[in-house]
Design a protein around this motif. Sequence first.
Motif, PDB file in Angstrom:
ATOM      1  N   LEU A  57      -8.349   9.779  25.118  1.00 29.02           N
ATOM      2  CA  LEU A  57      -9.099   9.156  26.318  1.00 29.02           C
ATOM      3  C   LEU A  57      -8.498   8.457  26.676  1.00 29.02           C
ATOM      4  O   LEU A  57     -10.028   8.061  27.173  1.00 29.02           O
ATOM      5  CB  LEU A  57     -10.382   8.521  24.819  1.00 29.02           C
ATOM      6  N   GLY A 112      -9.902   8.880  30.583  1.00 26.85           N
ATOM      7  CA  GLY A 112     -10.887   8.975  30.532  1.00 26.85           C
ATOM      8  C   GLY A 112     -12.245   9.717  30.040  1.00 26.85           C
ATOM      9  O   GLY A 112     -11.398  10.263  28.880  1.00 26.85           O
ATOM     10  N   THR A 113     -13.204  10.105  30.266  1.00 27.94           N
ATOM     11  CA  THR A 113     -14.128  10.631  29.611  1.00 27.94           C
ATOM     12  C   THR A 113     -13.749  12.038  29.725  1.00 27.94           C
ATOM     13  O   THR A 113     -13.856  12.525  31.061  1.00 27.94           O
ATOM     14  CB  THR A 113     -15.509  10.850  30.439  1.00 27.94           C
ATOM     15  N   ARG A 119     -10.926   0.632  23.612  1.00 26.68           N
ATOM     16  CA  ARG A 119     -10.631   0.042  24.733  1.00 26.68           C
ATOM     17  C   ARG A 119      -9.147  -0.979  24.709  1.00 26.68           C
ATOM     18  O   ARG A 119      -8.221  -1.057  24.785  1.00 26.68           O
ATOM     19  CB  ARG A 119     -11.059  -0.384  26.093  1.00 26.68           C
ATOM     20  N   GLU A 128     -19.721  14.203  26.078  1.00 24.72           N
ATOM     21  CA  GLU A 128     -18.715  14.487  26.612  1.00 24.72           C
ATOM     22  C   GLU A 128     -18.363  13.346  25.615  1.00 24.72           C
ATOM     23  O   GLU A 128     -19.264  12.200  24.884  1.00 24.72           O
ATOM     24  CB  GLU A 128     -19.224  13.333  28.018  1.00 24.72           C
ATOM     25  N   TYR A 129     -17.104  12.312  25.503  1.00 23.57           N
ATOM     26  CA  TYR A 129     -16.423  11.245  24.765  1.00 23.57           C
ATOM     27  C   TYR A 129     -15.833  10.480  25.852  1.00 23.57           C
ATOM     28  O   TYR A 129     -14.933  11.297  26.571  1.00 23.57           O
ATOM     29  CB  TYR A 129     -15.483  12.110  23.875  1.00 23.57           C
ATOM     30  N   SER A 130     -16.502   9.204  25.323  1.00 21.15           N
ATOM     31  CA  SER A 130     -15.126   8.010  25.997  1.00 21.15           C
ATOM     32  C   SER A 130     -14.847   7.253  25.029  1.00 21.15           C
ATOM     33  O   SER A 130     -15.476   7.087  24.086  1.00 21.15           O
ATOM     34  CB  SER A 130     -16.135   7.820  27.315  1.00 21.15           C
TER      35      SER A 130
END
Length: 109
Positions: A32, A35-36, A88, A80-82
């Motif tokens: 991930l 990105g998304t 981060r 969607e996964y982010s």
Amino acid sequence: MDTLLFDAKNCPIARIAKVIHGKWTMVIVYVLSEGTLRFSEIHRRLPHITEANLTKDLRTLEAHGIIHREVYPVVPPKVEYSLTEAGRELLPIFHELNSWADKYTQAPE
């Protein structure tokens, strides 16, 4: 003489181990970092994980605030996964673990 007992509840390493304990959780976070991604895109990058385990690990990471799951109200459903900010912040730690692994372990032949 009193013996100190390990207090897993208050140990930071034990607490984070609950989040990244799975075989695939750190790899999912790493994927991930690109990105998304949708579920199928994550699964395509990790073909050896079962859909059930991927779902379980995504839910665990979401529950701990490492990833964000966005559900769009469309048909067919779009999810969607982010990474969250907390997710981060794990990336430099994972890069350090990778460097350590390269130095002290060897890939199986």
